[in-house]
Design an enzyme around this catalytic site. Structure first.
Site, short mmCIF file in Angstrom:
data_model
loop_
_atom_site.label_atom_id
_atom_site.label_comp_id
_atom_site.label_asym_id
_atom_site.label_seq_id
_atom_site.Cartn_x
_atom_site.Cartn_y
_atom_site.Cartn_z
N LYS A 1 1.31 4.22 -2.83
CA LYS A 1 1.06 5.63 -2.54
C LYS A 1 2.30 6.47 -2.87
CE LYS A 1 -3.21 5.39 -1.34
NZ LYS A 1 -4.24 5.97 -2.21
N TYR B 1 0.84 -1.21 0.00
CA TYR B 1 0.00 0.00 0.00
C TYR B 1 0.88 1.25 0.00
CZ TYR B 1 -3.29 3.41 2.12
OH TYR B 1 -4.06 4.51 2.41
N ILE C 1 -8.05 7.73 9.99
CA ILE C 1 -9.25 8.59 10.05
C ILE C 1 -10.28 7.93 10.97
CG2 ILE C 1 -11.05 9.75 8.72
CD1 ILE C 1 -8.31 10.64 7.79
C1 AKB Z 1 -4.35 2.39 6.79
O1 AKB Z 1 -4.27 2.16 8.01
O2 AKB Z 1 -3.95 1.62 5.92
C2 AKB Z 1 -4.95 3.71 6.37
C3 AKB Z 1 -3.90 4.75 6.16
C4 AKB Z 1 -3.14 5.30 7.30
O3 AKB Z 1 -3.68 5.15 5.04
N1 AKB Z 1 -5.89 4.16 7.33
#
Ligand code: AKB
Length: 316
Positions: free
Chosen positions: A147, A143, A173
């Site tokens: 990003k 992830y 969030i």
């Molecule tokens: C996650 O925990 O993967 C998300 C983020 C911090 O982008 N909430």
């Protein structure tokens, strides 16, 4: 003339609240919600809804042309914890959807793009306290890699093709309307549900794990503000650091105990601990504050009060 907006991933945690807010600002008819399936009836019922697979360029283009869309918020993504279970799916979804939307802007079908980045762009070699905007970034989750790479592409499309793309590095969030799914910071939402339902919670992170967090109302305000800012104000076209508060599981438990004295917290860290340990504890967001006047409102006590009040009302 009012902007015509498409939200891709409108049924998710941030997408759903963003849809409500943008409909309030621009009117129901000017904000088209879309997702891969109908899994949030509130969104579907409050205005126009289209089924869109974010991986399918054609399905996005058809919707853009049908509704004369000029702005896209791309909220569909696979988050950190699920991404570690399905690395190639996370890479495919997060990158393919971004290229589709950037290419629509490059080809002038749309004028403006919002794409969320994350604190996951940082890694174990990043300074942990007050992490600066510009610093070492060696993310260790798929992830986070998507990003970070996505940020580079956003800046590239802005410089080479004049694409007006704007982005924020969201922290965790916290919200009560829609549950998050598949993230490492999800504990900070689950804990309030369990506190009200069972007066106890087993946390998948250890008690001293500090992470940057933000209440949903602040996150939505930041998203709306960055998109409404004049293009000249947006000097960073990769993604902006954004900070609200930082706390540990132990601190959130203490704030809940002020309202529910018999609330009990236990700890059983799992694979998400390693992800959390690789992320910053707090964020320096000077550029967002100076360039487009970002300011958060909710501290931990205010978040706890609001979460417990709102959830209590919905669980009646
Ligand atoms: C996650 O925990 O993967 C998300 C983020 C911090 O982008 N909430």
């Amino acid at each position: 003339m009012s902007s015509k907006i498409l939200i891709i991933g409108a049924c998710g945690q941030i997408g759903s609240e963003l849809t409500y807010k943008l409909r309030e600002i621009h009117g129901d008819d000017n904000v088209i919600a879309s997702d891969i399936s109908y899994n949030n009836l509130g969104i579907v019922n409050s205005g126009i809804f289209e089924i869109i697979d974010a991986m399918d360029y054609k399905s996005i283009l058809v919707c853009v042309e049908k509704h004369k869309i000029d702005t896209i918020y791309l909220m569909a993504a696979m988050l950190s914890a699920t991404g570690e279970k399905y690395p190639m799916k996370a890479w495919d979804l997060n990158m393919t959807s971004l290229f589709h939307v950037l290419d629509l802007a490059k080809a002038k079908f749309i004028k403006k793009v919002f794409w969320p980045s994350s604190i996951a762009v940082f890694g174990p070699s990043t300074p942990k306290e007050n992490t600066p905007q510009y610093t070492t970034m060696e993310p260790t989750t798929v992830y986070g890699i998507t990003k970070q790479v996505g940020e580079r592409w956003c800046e590239y499309y802005n410089e080479k093709y004049d694409v007006d793309v704007r982005s924020i590095r969201y922290p965790g969030i916290i919200s009560w309307k829609t549950l998050p799914g598949g993230g490492t910071t999800d504990y900070a939402v689950e804990i309030y549900h369990k506190a009200l339902e069972e007066s106890k919670y087993e946390c998948f992170l250890s008690e001293k794990t500090a992470l940057p967090m933000l209440f949903m109302d602040d996150a939505i305000k930041a998203t709306v503000d960055i998109m409404e800012a004049k293009p000249e104000a947006i000097k960073i076209r990769s993604s902006y650091n954004l900070s609200g508060i930082s706390f540990t599981p132990e601190e959130i438990a203490l704030s809940i105990q002020k309202h529910i004295p018999d609330f009990k917290m236990s700890y059983n860290p799992d694979f998400r601990q390693k992800i959390a340990d690789s992320w910053p504890k707090s964020i320096d967001d000077t550029q967002a504050r100076e360039q487009w006047n970002w300011k958060h409102s909710f501290d931990l006590e205010a978040i706890t009060k609001e979460m417990l009040t709102q959830l209590k009302a919905t669980k009646k």
